[in-house]
Design a protein around this motif. Structure first.
Motif, PDB file in Angstrom:
ATOM      1  N   UNK A 112      69.987  14.626  82.268  1.00  0.00           N
ATOM      2  CA  UNK A 112      69.336  13.341  82.092  1.00  0.00           C
ATOM      3  C   UNK A 112      70.187  12.396  81.257  1.00  0.00           C
ATOM      4  N   UNK A 113      70.887  12.951  80.272  1.00  0.00           N
ATOM      5  CA  UNK A 113      71.783  12.117  79.456  1.00  0.00           C
ATOM      6  C   UNK A 113      72.901  11.551  80.307  1.00  0.00           C
ATOM      7  N   UNK A 114      73.466  12.377  81.191  1.00  0.00           N
ATOM      8  CA  UNK A 114      74.530  11.899  82.085  1.00  0.00           C
ATOM      9  C   UNK A 114      74.007  10.798  83.005  1.00  0.00           C
ATOM     10  N   UNK A 115      72.785  10.957  83.539  1.00  0.00           N
ATOM     11  CA  UNK A 115      72.222   9.934  84.416  1.00  0.00           C
ATOM     12  C   UNK A 115      72.030   8.613  83.684  1.00  0.00           C
ATOM     13  N   UNK A 116      71.519   8.721  82.435  1.00  0.00           N
ATOM     14  CA  UNK A 116      71.328   7.495  81.656  1.00  0.00           C
ATOM     15  C   UNK A 116      72.669   6.811  81.407  1.00  0.00           C
ATOM     16  N   UNK A 144      74.516   2.442  81.760  1.00  0.00           N
ATOM     17  CA  UNK A 144      75.638   2.171  80.865  1.00  0.00           C
ATOM     18  C   UNK A 144      75.785   0.682  80.570  1.00  0.00           C
ATOM     19  N   UNK A 145      75.677  -0.155  81.622  1.00  0.00           N
ATOM     20  CA  UNK A 145      75.878  -1.590  81.432  1.00  0.00           C
ATOM     21  C   UNK A 145      74.721  -2.249  80.690  1.00  0.00           C
ATOM     22  N   UNK A 146      73.565  -1.590  80.671  1.00  0.00           N
ATOM     23  CA  UNK A 146      72.406  -2.178  80.014  1.00  0.00           C
ATOM     24  C   UNK A 146      72.327  -1.805  78.528  1.00  0.00           C
ATOM     25  N   UNK A 147      73.134  -0.820  78.114  1.00  0.00           N
ATOM     26  CA  UNK A 147      73.090  -0.371  76.718  1.00  0.00           C
ATOM     27  C   UNK A 147      74.165  -1.066  75.901  1.00  0.00           C
ATOM     28  N   UNK A 155      75.953   0.606  70.314  1.00  0.00           N
ATOM     29  CA  UNK A 155      75.258   1.616  69.523  1.00  0.00           C
ATOM     30  C   UNK A 155      74.500   2.592  70.403  1.00  0.00           C
ATOM     31  N   UNK A 156      73.856   2.077  71.455  1.00  0.00           N
ATOM     32  CA  UNK A 156      73.140   2.953  72.381  1.00  0.00           C
ATOM     33  C   UNK A 156      74.071   3.896  73.095  1.00  0.00           C
TER      34      UNK A 156
END
Length: 464
Positions: free
Chosen positions: A252-256, A261-264, A267-268
Motif C-alpha cells: 500500500x505504501x508503494x501504491x501511495x 506522488x505528485x499530490x504529496x 514532507x509527505x
C-alpha cells in the motif's frame, strides 16, 4: 552433589582407606610376629628333643657296658656300637638347629668332644674285660668315666637350660601377640565399620538431596519445555503470520508513492519513504527470525565436508562486493570436519558479511582465516563450560573498525547493534546466528576487538 560435599566424601574415603591400611599393616605385623614366635617355639622343642635323644643314647651306651661287665653277654654291647652311627647324625642335626646361637654351638662342640672321649673310654674297656684285667684298673676307669660323663651331662644340662629359658621367653611373647592379634583385628573392624557407616549416611543424604534436586530440575525442564513451545509458537507467528501485514503495508505504501506522488509535498513523500524503509526493515527482521528458528529446529544430518570448500562457495556470493571494496581474503588450509553443511555455510556467510559491513573507511578490507588445535587447558581461558577435551579453533580476523571488548558478549545477542542504522547497515542478527550454529555443533564462539584496528572471531569446534 555440591562440590564441597563431594570433596568431603573423597577426604572421608581417603582417611578410611588410610586408617584401614595402617591398622591392616599393624595387624599383619602382629600376626606375622605371632607366627614367627610359634615357629621359634616349635624350633626350640625340636632342639630339646634332639638334646634329649643324644643324652638318652649316651646313657644307653654307658649302661650297655655295665651289663656286659656283669654278664659277659655281647648283646649288651649293641647300644654302644650303635652310638657310633646314631649319635653323629643327631649332633649334626643339632648343629643345624642351633647354628644361629653361638653359645649353643660352643656347648655343642664341647659336648661332641666329651662324648667322643667317653665312647673311646667305654670301647677301651671291652678288651680289658675280655682279658680279665678290668678289675685291676677298675677304680681308675670308673673315675675317668665318671668325670667325662659328668662333663657331658653338665654341657647337656646347660644346653637344655638355655633352650628352656628361650622357650619360656618365646612362650611369653607368643601369648602376648596371641592376645593382641584378635584385639587388633577387632579395632580394624570397629574403625572401618564406623567410617563406612558414616560415609554411608553421607552418601544416603547426598542421594536424597540429589533425588530432590532431580525432581526440582525435572519440573524446571518441563516448565522450560512449555516456555520453549510457547516461544516457538510466538516466533513462528512473528516470522510467518506477521509477514503478511508487513507485506501489505509495503504494498500500500508503494501504491501511495506511485499514484499519489505528485499530490504529496516533500514532507509527505519523506514520511512515506521512512514508512516504507521501516516496513522493509521489519520484514527483513521477521525473515531473520524465521531463519534463526530454522537453526533451532534443524533436522539436517551431519556430513564430513571440507571447510575450505564451504568458504570458497561463500566467497563466490560476495564476489561483487569484494571487487568493489578491493577486499582481500587469506585462507589457510583447514581440515575436514563432520558438520551441518548448510549451517556452517550460513555461519561463514554471516562472518564475511560482518567483516565487509564494518570495514574501515580508510583502508581496503582484509580478512584472514586460520586454524589450530587447542587442548582443554588452553580453552579454559575463555571460561566456557564444555565437555570436550580438545578443540579445533578457526579464527576469522579483519582490519575493520573493531569494537570495545566490553561488548564482546553483547554483540551475539539478537538484534543487538553497536552502531546506528544511518552509519552502518544491518539488522543485528548475523552474530546471533553464528552463536546458534556453534551451539548446534556443541562448540562456542568468542570475539575480541580493538576500536579502529579490527576484530577477530574464533570458532571452537569440538575435536572427535
Amino acid at each position: 552433589m555440591k562440590k564441597s560435599n563431594f570433596i568431603y566424601l573423597i577426604i572421608g574415603f581417603s582417611l578410611a582407606l588410610l586408617v584401614m591400611s595402617i591398622l591392616s599393616i599393624i595387624s599383619y605385623k602382629r600376626l606375622t610376629s605371632f607366627i614367627l614366635f610359634s615357629d621359634q617355639i616349635e624350633h626350640t622343642f625340636k632342639v630339646l628333643d634332639v638334646v634329649e635323644r643324644v643324652g638318652s643314647s649316651a646313657r644307653e651306651a654307658e649302661s650297655s657296658l655295665r651289663g656286659y661287665v656283669l654278664t659277659r653277654d655281647s648283646t649288651y654291647l649293641t647300644p654302644l656300637f650303635l652310638a657310633h652311627t646314631t649319635l653323629p647324625p643327631m649332633l649334626d642335626s643339632l648343629a643345624v638347629l642351633v647354628r644361629e646361637d653361638k653359645m649353643q654351638l660352643m656347648r655343642l662342640s664341647l659336648l661332641r668332644h666329651n662324648l667322643n672321649l667317653r665312647l673311646k673310654v667305654l670301647e677301651s674297656t671291652i678288651p680289658m674285660v675280655n682279658d680279665g684285667t678290668y678289675d685291676s684298673v677298675l677304680v681308675d676307669k670308673m673315675a675317668s668315666g665318671r668325670r667325662l660323663m659328668e662333663d657331658f651331662k653338665g654341657v647337656l644340662n646347660q644346653m637344655t637350660a638355655a633352650e628352656k629359658k628361650l622357650l619360656a621367653s618365646r612362650f611369653t611373647q607368643k601369648e602376648m601377640y596371641q592376645q593382641m592379634t584378635p584385639y587388633a583385628f577387632r579395632q580394624v573392624f570397629i574403625v572401618v565399620g564406623l567410617v563406612c557407616l558414616l560415609l554411608f549416611i553421607l552418601l544416603l543424604r547426598e542421594l536424597f538431596e540429589r533425588i530432590k534436586s532431580q525432581n526440582a530440575l525435572q519440573q524446571q525442564v518441563m516448565a522450560l519445555k512449555q516456555s520453549y513451545a510457547e516461544l516457538a509458537q510466538l516466533a513462528f507467528a512473528a516470522s510467518h503470520d506477521l509477514q503478511e501485514p508487513v507485506r501489505k503495508i509495503r504494498m500500500f505504501t508503494d501504491r501511495v508513492i506511485i499514484k499519489q506522488k505528485n499530490k504529496l509535498d516533500n514532507e509527505g513523500q519523506m514520511l512515506l519513504g521512512r514508512l516504507d524503509a521501516s516496513a522493509s526493515r521489519l520484514q527483513g527482521m521477521l525473515e531473520d527470525i524465521s531463519d534463526f528458528m530454522t537453526l533451532i529446529d534443524s533436522s539436517e544430518e551431519k556430513e564430513l565436508v571440507s571447510i575450505n570448500k564451504i568458504i570458497e562457495e561463500v566467497i563466490d556470493l560476495f564476489d561483487a562486493e569484494l571487487h568493489s571494496k578491493l577486499a582481500k581474503i587469506n585462507i589457510s588450509p583447514l581440515p575436514v570436519l563432520e558438520v551441518y553443511p548448510s549451517q556452517v555455510r550460513a555461519l561463514f556467510r554471516a562472518m564475511f558479511d560482518n567483516s565487509l559491513k564494518f570495514a574501515h573507511p580508510q583502508r581496503p578490507p582484509q580478512i584472514d582465516v586460520t586454524s589450530r588445535y587447542l587442548e582443554e587447558k588452553e580453552v579454559d581461558a575463555f571460561l566456557q563450560p564444555h565437555l570436550s577435551k580438545a578443540y579445533l579453533a578457526i579464527t576469522i580476523s579483519d582490519n575493520g573498525i573493531g569494537f570495545d571488548n566490553r561488548f564482546s558478549e553483547k554483540i551475539f545477542q539478537l538484534f543487538r547493534r553497536l552502531h546506528p542504522n544511518d552509519t552502518y547497515t544491518g539488522k543485528g542478527i548475523g552474530l546471533a546466528i553464528c552463536q546458534r550454529v556453534m551451539a548446534n555443533h556443541n562448540g562456542f564462539i568468542a570475539a575480541e576487538g580493538l576500536p579502529d584496528q579490527g576484530a577477530s572471531f574464533t570458532l571452537f569446534f569440538p575435536k572427535g
